[in-house]
Motif scaffolding. Structure first.
Motif, PDB file in Angstrom:
ATOM      1  N   ASN A 319       0.813  -1.216   0.000  1.00  0.00           N
ATOM      2  CA  ASN A 319       0.000   0.000   0.000  1.00  0.00           C
ATOM      3  C   ASN A 319       0.846   1.266   0.000  1.00  0.00           C
ATOM      4  O   ASN A 319       0.360   2.336   0.339  1.00  0.00           O
ATOM      5  CB  ASN A 319      -0.902  -0.002   1.246  1.00  0.00           C
ATOM      6  N   ASN A 320       2.109   1.146  -0.400  1.00  0.00           N
ATOM      7  CA  ASN A 320       3.052   2.258  -0.255  1.00  0.00           C
ATOM      8  C   ASN A 320       3.296   3.046  -1.524  1.00  0.00           C
ATOM      9  O   ASN A 320       3.603   4.222  -1.477  1.00  0.00           O
ATOM     10  CB  ASN A 320       4.403   1.720   0.256  1.00  0.00           C
ATOM     11  N   ARG A 321       3.211   2.404  -2.677  1.00  0.00           N
ATOM     12  CA  ARG A 321       3.609   3.073  -3.912  1.00  0.00           C
ATOM     13  C   ARG A 321       2.445   3.843  -4.523  1.00  0.00           C
ATOM     14  O   ARG A 321       1.309   3.778  -4.067  1.00  0.00           O
ATOM     15  CB  ARG A 321       4.152   2.043  -4.902  1.00  0.00           C
ATOM     16  N   SER A 322       2.749   4.580  -5.583  1.00  0.00           N
ATOM     17  CA  SER A 322       1.714   5.346  -6.280  1.00  0.00           C
ATOM     18  C   SER A 322       0.649   4.415  -6.833  1.00  0.00           C
ATOM     19  O   SER A 322       0.937   3.310  -7.303  1.00  0.00           O
ATOM     20  CB  SER A 322       2.342   6.143  -7.429  1.00  0.00           C
ATOM     21  N   ALA A 323      -0.589   4.857  -6.762  1.00  0.00           N
ATOM     22  CA  ALA A 323      -1.696   4.048  -7.263  1.00  0.00           C
ATOM     23  C   ALA A 323      -1.831   4.134  -8.777  1.00  0.00           C
ATOM     24  O   ALA A 323      -2.482   3.285  -9.388  1.00  0.00           O
ATOM     25  CB  ALA A 323      -3.002   4.495  -6.600  1.00  0.00           C
ATOM     26  N   ARG A 324      -1.232   5.147  -9.382  1.00  0.00           N
ATOM     27  CA  ARG A 324      -1.431   5.359 -10.814  1.00  0.00           C
ATOM     28  C   ARG A 324      -0.715   4.306 -11.644  1.00  0.00           C
ATOM     29  O   ARG A 324       0.371   3.838 -11.302  1.00  0.00           O
ATOM     30  CB  ARG A 324      -0.937   6.750 -11.217  1.00  0.00           C
ATOM     31  N   ALA A 325      -1.338   3.967 -12.760  1.00  0.00           N
ATOM     32  CA  ALA A 325      -0.764   2.968 -13.659  1.00  0.00           C
ATOM     33  C   ALA A 325       0.414   3.557 -14.423  1.00  0.00           C
ATOM     34  O   ALA A 325       0.560   4.779 -14.549  1.00  0.00           O
ATOM     35  CB  ALA A 325      -1.830   2.486 -14.638  1.00  0.00           C
ATOM     36  N   GLY A 326       1.281   2.668 -14.959  1.00  0.00           N
ATOM     37  CA  GLY A 326       2.396   3.096 -15.785  1.00  0.00           C
ATOM     38  C   GLY A 326       1.941   3.636 -17.123  1.00  0.00           C
ATOM     39  O   GLY A 326       0.755   3.581 -17.476  1.00  0.00           O
ATOM     40  N   GLY A 327       2.905   4.152 -17.894  1.00  0.00           N
ATOM     41  CA  GLY A 327       2.575   4.839 -19.137  1.00  0.00           C
ATOM     42  C   GLY A 327       1.795   3.988 -20.129  1.00  0.00           C
ATOM     43  O   GLY A 327       0.784   4.431 -20.685  1.00  0.00           O
ATOM     44  N   PHE A 328       2.235   2.760 -20.382  1.00  0.00           N
ATOM     45  CA  PHE A 328       1.560   1.913 -21.363  1.00  0.00           C
ATOM     46  C   PHE A 328       0.139   1.589 -20.926  1.00  0.00           C
ATOM     47  O   PHE A 328      -0.817   1.736 -21.701  1.00  0.00           O
ATOM     48  CB  PHE A 328       2.351   0.625 -21.580  1.00  0.00           C
ATOM     49  N   ILE A 329      -0.043   1.152 -19.686  1.00  0.00           N
ATOM     50  CA  ILE A 329      -1.376   0.778 -19.211  1.00  0.00           C
ATOM     51  C   ILE A 329      -2.304   1.988 -19.224  1.00  0.00           C
ATOM     52  O   ILE A 329      -3.459   1.906 -19.662  1.00  0.00           O
ATOM     53  CB  ILE A 329      -1.303   0.171 -17.798  1.00  0.00           C
ATOM     54  N   ASP A 330      -1.805   3.136 -18.781  1.00  0.00           N
ATOM     55  CA  ASP A 330      -2.659   4.329 -18.709  1.00  0.00           C
ATOM     56  C   ASP A 330      -3.056   4.849 -20.077  1.00  0.00           C
ATOM     57  O   ASP A 330      -4.181   5.335 -20.265  1.00  0.00           O
ATOM     58  CB  ASP A 330      -1.936   5.435 -17.935  1.00  0.00           C
ATOM     59  N   ARG A 331      -2.172   4.741 -21.056  1.00  0.00           N
ATOM     60  CA  ARG A 331      -2.450   5.347 -22.363  1.00  0.00           C
ATOM     61  C   ARG A 331      -3.098   4.377 -23.350  1.00  0.00           C
ATOM     62  O   ARG A 331      -3.774   4.807 -24.288  1.00  0.00           O
ATOM     63  CB  ARG A 331      -1.151   5.891 -22.950  1.00  0.00           C
ATOM     64  N   TYR A 332      -2.896   3.073 -23.143  1.00  0.00           N
ATOM     65  CA  TYR A 332      -3.399   2.106 -24.121  1.00  0.00           C
ATOM     66  C   TYR A 332      -4.463   1.162 -23.578  1.00  0.00           C
ATOM     67  O   TYR A 332      -5.212   0.579 -24.355  1.00  0.00           O
ATOM     68  CB  TYR A 332      -2.241   1.265 -24.673  1.00  0.00           C
ATOM     69  N   VAL A 333      -4.525   0.986 -22.269  1.00  0.00           N
ATOM     70  CA  VAL A 333      -5.393  -0.065 -21.738  1.00  0.00           C
ATOM     71  C   VAL A 333      -6.467   0.509 -20.819  1.00  0.00           C
ATOM     72  O   VAL A 333      -7.656   0.447 -21.138  1.00  0.00           O
ATOM     73  CB  VAL A 333      -4.554  -1.130 -20.987  1.00  0.00           C
ATOM     74  N   PHE A 334      -6.084   1.046 -19.675  1.00  0.00           N
ATOM     75  CA  PHE A 334      -7.045   1.551 -18.699  1.00  0.00           C
ATOM     76  C   PHE A 334      -6.748   3.012 -18.371  1.00  0.00           C
ATOM     77  O   PHE A 334      -6.098   3.302 -17.361  1.00  0.00           O
ATOM     78  CB  PHE A 334      -6.989   0.729 -17.414  1.00  0.00           C
ATOM     79  N   PRO A 335      -7.199   3.958 -19.189  1.00  0.00           N
ATOM     80  CA  PRO A 335      -7.000   5.369 -18.847  1.00  0.00           C
ATOM     81  C   PRO A 335      -7.592   5.673 -17.467  1.00  0.00           C
ATOM     82  O   PRO A 335      -8.708   5.253 -17.150  1.00  0.00           O
ATOM     83  CB  PRO A 335      -7.760   6.107 -19.954  1.00  0.00           C
ATOM     84  N   ASP A 336      -6.825   6.374 -16.658  1.00  0.00           N
ATOM     85  CA  ASP A 336      -7.230   6.773 -15.308  1.00  0.00           C
ATOM     86  C   ASP A 336      -7.321   5.602 -14.332  1.00  0.00           C
ATOM     87  O   ASP A 336      -7.792   5.765 -13.203  1.00  0.00           O
ATOM     88  CB  ASP A 336      -8.575   7.525 -15.312  1.00  0.00           C
ATOM     89  N   GLY A 337      -6.887   4.407 -14.734  1.00  0.00           N
ATOM     90  CA  GLY A 337      -6.926   3.272 -13.815  1.00  0.00           C
ATOM     91  C   GLY A 337      -5.963   3.464 -12.648  1.00  0.00           C
ATOM     92  O   GLY A 337      -4.903   4.080 -12.788  1.00  0.00           O
ATOM     93  N   GLU A 338      -6.339   2.950 -11.478  1.00  0.00           N
ATOM     94  CA  GLU A 338      -5.511   3.055 -10.279  1.00  0.00           C
ATOM     95  C   GLU A 338      -5.574   1.748  -9.504  1.00  0.00           C
ATOM     96  O   GLU A 338      -6.633   1.125  -9.394  1.00  0.00           O
ATOM     97  CB  GLU A 338      -5.984   4.196  -9.373  1.00  0.00           C
TER      98      GLU A 338
END
Length: 437
Positions: A319-338
């Protein structure tokens, strides 16, 4: 033939121009574990390697150079400027595994960067438009509404799910289930494991004929229809119009219209309440970690006293790291996914007043599920490409193979968390021990 590294170090006076393969060798920290070839005729890595990577065009170099990391590689691969040999584009898992285990990149010196820049030329280092499959960067999505507003969530879901129902039929198989299956053993088929997952959810929620279920983020309605076949009255909600239309037709075809309904709706617009149970299978990833309290509070408001809630979602191992997805996942798969760890999910469920009674991690099950989806994509490759285009099909192969590796390596997990709404005297009226198998 000696490598660039073996021939010389970069000279400070007149450094030699580098080939593409030499640049790749310089950036690789150690031996290149596969055969690398480039459009300029240069090569690196063992000639007899089982797998290979071919950089086919200058445009691919621009993608790699202007977005180092997974995003640049994804752009080059999705556009067809970077090819992987020795495996199928519908399942590049084996190559990704080799890269994960045997290939690391190092930070070059300023002098090396200068020589790489001179060798490539400024023309190749100017950013260009990404492939059309790529969503806008986070900072530009503000035009679609604030993060996790109803409008922006609808756009994000549409980007991923309103691709083609036929495409999903090819990849997911007859169950049309786009969430982790639950395997009793590795010999089970995908369909058997998906049926087992719905049985598990149904049993954990103690559903019986005549009960009322709300299934939030219901996808193509597989859980909705599973419960309705057993006499449960179900409302499902999805932000994907194509999913809702497919699900409503499937409900009608099975003669379940008197019991089941799938709405093209934001879950926040569901007005009914007093449900016996709420299921949320694969939705929490989309709603935003900061919205967990509001979401779980909404769920609580929809349950009767003694009602059960099951949350099934992808998580991180901590539960320590950023919740935001990496570049590929955010731009190609799940925009705004956390994603965040199961501890945060359990905490926020508890904080709204629901009592957590059980949780389990199905991490390995998702790796098995993804392997089967990749197999379906490979087996139906021509049909998938005809339906959505090769670029989108490549996105899916890369995403699912990479995700499989992530679940195997404990980069991500899958947790089911079961909770209950107590009455005003703190009673749950549940069996003393787990009641499902």
């Amino acid at each position: 033939m000696t490598t660039y590294k073996e021939r010389n170090e970069i000279r400070a006076d007149v450094p030699p121009k580098l080939t593409i393969a030499e640049i790749f060798e310089i950036l690789a920290d150690g031996e290149v574990p596969f055969r690398f070839t480039a459009y300029d005729g240069s090569t690196a890595g063992p000639e007899d390697a089982q797998y290979g990577m071919e950089l086919k065009t200058p445009r691919g170099t621009t993608y790699l150079a202007t977005a180092p990391g997974d995003l640049g590689m994804a752009r080059a691969y999705v556009s067809g400027d970077l090819d992987i040999t020795g495996t199928h584009p519908g399942d590049p898992y084996e190559v990704l595994k080799v890269m994960e285990e045997q290939l690391q990149f190092r930070r070059p010196s300023a002098l090396t960067i200068a020589n790489i820049t001179r060798s490539l030329g400024w023309e190749l280092l100017r950013p260009i438009a990404p492939p059309p499959q790529e969503a806008l960067p986070r900072w530009r999505r503000i035009a679609e509404g604030l993060r996790h507003s109803k409008t922006r969530d609808a756009e994000a879901i549409s980007h991923h799910y309103d691709v083609s129902n036929t495409f999903y039929e090819y990849v997911l198989g007859p169950s049309m289930t786009y969430t982790c299956a639950a395997y009793e053993n590795i010999g089970q088929t995908l369909e058997e494991a998906q049926e087992n997952k719905y049985r598990l959810v149904f049993d954990k929620l103690r559903l019986k004929e005549g009960d009322r279920l709300l299934d939030i983020g219901c996808g193509w309605g597989s859980m909705v229809r599973y419960a309705a076949r057993r006499g449960v009255k179900v409302i499902g909600a999805t932000l994907s119009r194509e999913q809702a239309e497919w699900a409503q037709k499937a409900i009608a075809d099975e003669g379940l219209s008197g019991l089941a309904e799938v709405r093209h709706s934001d879950y926040r617009d569901i007005e009914e309440s007093d449900f016996d149970a709420v299921s949320s299978i694969g939705l929490t990833e989309h709603i935003g970690v900061q919205n967990y309290p509001a979401y779980f509070g909404f769920v609580k408001s929809k349950l009767r006293d003694g009602g059960l809630f099951l949350n099934h979602s992808i998580t991180r191992p901590d539960n320590n790291r950023s919740a935001r997805a990496g570049g590929f996942i955010d731009r190609y798969v799940f925009p705004d996914g956390e994603l965040i760890g199961s501890g945060r999910i359990i905490t926020d469920i508890q904080n709204v007043g629901l009592e957590v009674r059980h949780e389990e991690n199905l991490r390995e099950h998702y790796a098995l599920t993804l392997a089967e989806w990749c197999k379906n994509l490979v087996d139906n490759w021509d049909g998938c490409v005809a339906e959505v285009g090769e670029g989108t099909a490549r996105v899916w192969g890369l995403y699912m193979a990479g995700s499989r590796l992530g679940f195997e390596r404990n980069v991500v997990q899958l947790h089911q968390v079961l909770s209950v709404k107590l009455d005003d005297k703190g009673r749950a009226e549940l069996p003393l021990r787990p009641w499902w198998t």
